[in-house]
Motif scaffolding. Sequence first.
Motif, mmCIF file in Angstrom:
data_model
loop_
_atom_site.group_PDB
_atom_site.id
_atom_site.type_symbol
_atom_site.label_atom_id
_atom_site.label_comp_id
_atom_site.label_asym_id
_atom_site.label_seq_id
_atom_site.Cartn_x
_atom_site.Cartn_y
_atom_site.Cartn_z
ATOM 1 N N LYS A 112 58.973 18.268 76.824
ATOM 2 C CA LYS A 112 58.203 19.576 77.330
ATOM 3 C C LYS A 112 58.221 20.641 76.622
ATOM 4 O O LYS A 112 58.109 20.239 74.602
ATOM 5 N N SER A 113 57.045 21.366 76.479
ATOM 6 C CA SER A 113 56.395 22.654 75.925
ATOM 7 C C SER A 113 57.613 23.470 75.682
ATOM 8 O O SER A 113 58.682 23.658 76.194
ATOM 9 N N ASP A 114 58.077 23.921 73.930
ATOM 10 C CA ASP A 114 58.725 24.363 73.822
ATOM 11 C C ASP A 114 58.498 25.846 74.149
ATOM 12 O O ASP A 114 58.984 26.747 73.966
ATOM 13 N N LYS A 115 57.440 26.318 74.852
ATOM 14 C CA LYS A 115 56.592 27.444 75.432
ATOM 15 C C LYS A 115 57.618 27.778 76.414
ATOM 16 O O LYS A 115 57.777 29.207 76.923
ATOM 17 N N ILE A 116 57.837 27.155 77.081
ATOM 18 C CA ILE A 116 58.196 26.807 78.062
ATOM 19 C C ILE A 116 60.125 26.907 78.435
ATOM 20 O O ILE A 116 60.235 26.263 78.133
ATOM 21 N N PRO A 117 61.256 27.467 78.727
ATOM 22 C CA PRO A 117 62.538 27.665 78.984
ATOM 23 C C PRO A 117 62.709 25.879 79.784
ATOM 24 O O PRO A 117 61.804 26.183 80.797
ATOM 25 N N ALA A 118 63.576 25.596 79.335
ATOM 26 C CA ALA A 118 63.698 24.173 79.788
ATOM 27 C C ALA A 118 65.215 23.754 79.312
ATOM 28 O O ALA A 118 66.402 24.370 78.619
ATOM 29 N N MET A 119 65.953 22.837 80.282
ATOM 30 C CA MET A 119 67.492 22.066 80.071
ATOM 31 C C MET A 119 67.434 20.832 80.736
ATOM 32 O O MET A 119 66.806 20.753 81.532
ATOM 33 N N VAL A 120 68.154 19.970 80.020
ATOM 34 C CA VAL A 120 68.743 18.706 80.202
ATOM 35 C C VAL A 120 69.977 19.561 80.810
ATOM 36 O O VAL A 120 71.221 19.492 80.080
ATOM 37 N N PHE A 121 71.028 18.231 81.435
ATOM 38 C CA PHE A 121 72.100 18.288 82.452
ATOM 39 C C PHE A 121 72.016 16.693 83.006
ATOM 40 O O PHE A 121 71.329 16.313 83.041
ATOM 41 N N ALA A 150 69.540 26.261 93.750
ATOM 42 C CA ALA A 150 70.138 26.975 92.993
ATOM 43 C C ALA A 150 71.005 28.024 92.627
ATOM 44 O O ALA A 150 72.228 28.685 92.857
ATOM 45 N N LEU A 151 70.646 28.532 94.321
ATOM 46 C CA LEU A 151 70.517 30.281 94.496
ATOM 47 C C LEU A 151 71.557 29.557 95.593
ATOM 48 O O LEU A 151 72.926 30.270 95.574
ATOM 49 N N ILE A 152 72.305 28.456 95.636
ATOM 50 C CA ILE A 152 73.551 28.497 96.817
ATOM 51 C C ILE A 152 74.098 26.966 96.421
ATOM 52 O O ILE A 152 74.998 26.508 96.948
ATOM 53 N N GLN A 153 73.461 26.504 95.382
ATOM 54 C CA GLN A 153 74.658 25.189 95.028
ATOM 55 C C GLN A 153 74.385 25.021 93.549
ATOM 56 O O GLN A 153 73.293 24.842 92.732
ATOM 57 N N ASN A 154 75.592 24.419 92.573
ATOM 58 C CA ASN A 154 75.482 24.233 91.237
ATOM 59 C C ASN A 154 75.124 22.698 91.299
ATOM 60 O O ASN A 154 76.447 22.388 91.195
ATOM 61 N N ILE A 155 75.102 21.607 90.596
ATOM 62 C CA ILE A 155 74.531 21.222 90.322
ATOM 63 C C ILE A 155 74.692 20.587 88.888
ATOM 64 O O ILE A 155 74.962 19.700 88.289
ATOM 65 N N ALA A 156 74.920 21.597 87.757
ATOM 66 C CA ALA A 156 75.013 21.616 86.491
ATOM 67 C C ALA A 156 76.238 21.554 85.969
ATOM 68 O O ALA A 156 76.923 22.431 85.836
ATOM 69 N N VAL A 157 76.545 20.392 85.229
ATOM 70 C CA VAL A 157 77.924 20.664 84.137
ATOM 71 C C VAL A 157 77.785 21.203 83.124
ATOM 72 O O VAL A 157 76.846 20.284 81.913
ATOM 73 N N GLY A 158 78.723 22.758 83.216
ATOM 74 C CA GLY A 158 77.928 23.347 81.735
ATOM 75 C C GLY A 158 78.039 22.429 80.544
ATOM 76 O O GLY A 158 77.154 22.748 79.424
ATOM 77 N N ALA A 159 79.165 21.320 80.602
ATOM 78 C CA ALA A 159 79.106 21.407 79.095
ATOM 79 C C ALA A 159 78.302 19.884 78.854
ATOM 80 O O ALA A 159 78.153 19.121 77.798
ATOM 81 N N THR A 160 77.410 19.374 79.930
ATOM 82 C CA THR A 160 76.504 18.613 79.251
ATOM 83 C C THR A 160 74.830 19.063 79.416
ATOM 84 O O THR A 160 74.067 18.393 79.016
ATOM 85 N N ILE A 161 74.918 20.742 79.319
ATOM 86 C CA ILE A 161 73.777 21.181 79.777
ATOM 87 C C ILE A 161 73.040 21.710 77.695
ATOM 88 O O ILE A 161 74.268 22.255 76.947
ATOM 89 N N THR A 162 71.954 20.767 77.781
ATOM 90 C CA THR A 162 71.897 21.684 76.782
ATOM 91 C C THR A 162 70.096 22.421 76.379
ATOM 92 O O THR A 162 69.498 21.857 77.831
ATOM 93 N N ILE A 163 69.579 23.459 76.695
ATOM 94 C CA ILE A 163 68.920 24.512 76.404
ATOM 95 C C ILE A 163 68.226 24.640 75.440
ATOM 96 O O ILE A 163 68.285 24.633 74.471
ATOM 97 N N ASN A 164 66.233 25.059 75.800
ATOM 98 C CA ASN A 164 65.553 24.955 74.897
ATOM 99 C C ASN A 164 65.646 26.503 74.374
ATOM 100 O O ASN A 164 65.961 27.159 74.562
ATOM 101 N N ARG A 165 64.963 27.139 72.747
ATOM 102 C CA ARG A 165 65.109 27.832 72.843
ATOM 103 C C ARG A 165 64.247 29.249 73.110
ATOM 104 O O ARG A 165 64.387 30.224 73.134
ATOM 105 N N ALA A 166 62.937 28.887 74.699
ATOM 106 C CA ALA A 166 62.950 29.814 75.340
ATOM 107 C C ALA A 166 63.421 30.163 75.793
ATOM 108 O O ALA A 166 63.441 31.237 76.762
ATOM 109 N N ALA A 167 64.398 29.353 76.320
ATOM 110 C CA ALA A 167 65.589 29.462 77.483
ATOM 111 C C ALA A 167 66.710 30.280 76.744
ATOM 112 O O ALA A 167 66.571 31.547 77.882
ATOM 113 N N ARG A 168 66.639 30.168 75.902
ATOM 114 C CA ARG A 168 67.226 31.497 75.259
ATOM 115 C C ARG A 168 67.511 32.779 75.376
ATOM 116 O O ARG A 168 67.528 33.626 74.737
ATOM 117 N N ASP A 169 65.954 32.687 74.441
ATOM 118 C CA ASP A 169 65.515 33.588 74.861
ATOM 119 C C ASP A 169 65.614 34.698 75.245
ATOM 120 O O ASP A 169 65.443 36.233 75.348
#
Length: 308
Positions: A112-121, A150-169
């Motif tokens: 994925k583009s490193d300019k756009i927020p992204a995450m893997v779970f 995402a507004l009404i349900q979380n399906i991402a287990v937190g400890a499996t999540i990896t985000i990119n720098r764009a999401a962090r920023d």
Amino acid sequence: MKQVQVLLSTYNGEHYISEQLQSILRQSYPNISILARDDGSTDCTTVFLREYSEENPNRITVLTGSNIGVVPSFFELVMHSDPQADYYCFCDQDDVWLEQKIERAVNMLDSKSDKIPAMVFTATKLVDKELHSFGTWPKAPSKQPSFYNALIQNIAVGATITINRAARDLFVNGYRVDPSRIIMHDWWFYLLVSAFGNVIYDQRPSMLYRQHGNNVVGGSNSFFDKLNQKYRSYLKHKGKHLLVSQAREFYRVYGHLLDDEKREQLELFIAPRQRFREKIHFLQRSKLYRQSILEQSLFRFLILAGYI
């Protein structure tokens, strides 16, 4: 090679923290550092953290603080994370990571583009205290991850999540979030990334999700047991309207950045629904969805009953 920083929050985890740290240090992907924050432990957790930090001074940094709770603790970690890293992994103290967890996440995010927020779970392998496996959890999403889910349900287990720098920023640069209005840190990042970027699901488990008295999930229960648990949870918190409160906080912080369709759906969800016709109006126009037909039906019922 891309740099990965693991963000580890601990609290009274002396029984399991060594196994978790060892599993991170054994990862097949070599370019990893760990930023750990202890949330005011009263046991020997910080002793273990300091020992590992002294043995691995270039790889492990330890922060200590008062007991502020899991959501603020993870938010503190993100705020203090290395701005030069490429990817960031959320990490709990009592799990064990499979050897290729980070390598697989990096490969997926590299696509994925490193300019756009992204995450893997990912999914997880449920294990008992002695790491004996008894299933995979959660089941693969039946529908695509999205902001409307995402507004009404979380399906991402937190400890499996990896985000990119764009999401962090995106999180750090606009940080003015009230953690008391956030249900969980992983849910907040699922909202954030799905609103502005790419959410990737990997059905292969990336870690052993240890089940003990403090964190048992519904993975081994029947579907109807879990549905009943959700219903009881809604009833318990019905006066707090947690979903709407979190959505309102998201609107306050990021509403001005949303595209027109997402902003319209978010405004529809957070609008007051005192009268029956207002509830019907919402259900007729809403694009929000949960992952199963029964859960979606429960959501619609709770809207009509005024619990959401």
